[in-house]
Design an enzyme around this catalytic site. Structure first.
Site, PDB file in Angstrom:
ATOM      1  N   HIS A 112     -19.895  28.533  -3.773  1.00  0.00           N
ATOM      2  CA  HIS A 112     -20.968  27.779  -4.428  1.00  0.00           C
ATOM      3  C   HIS A 112     -20.526  26.378  -4.805  1.00  0.00           C
ATOM      4  CE1 HIS A 112     -19.190  28.322  -8.469  1.00  0.00           C
ATOM      5  NE2 HIS A 112     -18.932  29.570  -8.091  1.00  0.00           N
ATOM      6  N   CYS A 128     -14.546  33.272  -7.380  1.00  0.00           N
ATOM      7  CA  CYS A 128     -15.484  32.548  -6.525  1.00  0.00           C
ATOM      8  C   CYS A 128     -14.790  31.349  -5.884  1.00  0.00           C
ATOM      9  CB  CYS A 128     -16.686  32.059  -7.331  1.00  0.00           C
ATOM     10  SG  CYS A 128     -17.844  33.374  -7.752  1.00  0.00           S
TER      11      CYS A 128
END
Length: 153
Positions: A112, A128
């Site tokens: 992301h 992440c």
């Protein structure tokens, strides 16, 4: 930031690696993400990866694509930061997901954007993969749901 003009910018590089074209390869030690193309090249992007003890390795698939996603902190993040709200709306300045997110079919991980540009190139997350917003927007256009993701040391 121009394409390939600074060390922290994305670059088109020769690629003769171990993964097939159309794959996203993340080399944690380099803090780089490669999108492998069909012509012997790859788009190489600088990324932030998991902190020591929060990293994961292996394979996943992209199972969702989102524009300005809302964010609900995973339990581990909420435990460490109990003052976080249960949901941060998409597009909010304090939303850590940034402009786009590619969710993975493995736990609660995603590739992301970020609202913390200075974290790119570091070991910063709970697992992440963070990218500059302009880079996740670029990568988002290249991949589809089902894209293979390989994470190496």
């Amino acid at each position: 930031m121009g394409f390939g003009t600074a060390p922290e910018a994305r670059e088109l590089v020769p690629f003769d690696g171990s993964v097939s074209p159309g794959t996203i390869l993340i080399r944690t030690g380099e803090r780089k993400l490669y999108y492998v193309r069909h012509d012997g090249t790859a788009l190489r992007y600088p990324v932030a990866v998991g902190k020591p003890g929060k990293q994961w390795f292996g394979e996943a698939r992209v199972d969702g694509k989102y524009v300005k996603p809302a964010w609900s902190p995973p339990l581990e993040v909420k435990r460490d930061n109990p003052r976080l709200p249960d949901v941060i709306p998409g597009g909010a300045a304090n939303n850590p997901m940034g402009a786009r997110a590619l969710t993975l079919d493995r736990d609660e991980y995603a590739i992301h954007g970020t609202n913390r540009r200075a974290s790119i190139g570091t070991y910063a997350s709970y697992g992440c993969i963070r990218m500059f917003n302009e880079d996740i927007i670029d990568l988002y256009e290249h991949v589809t749901v089902g894209t293979r993701v390989v994470v190496e040391r």
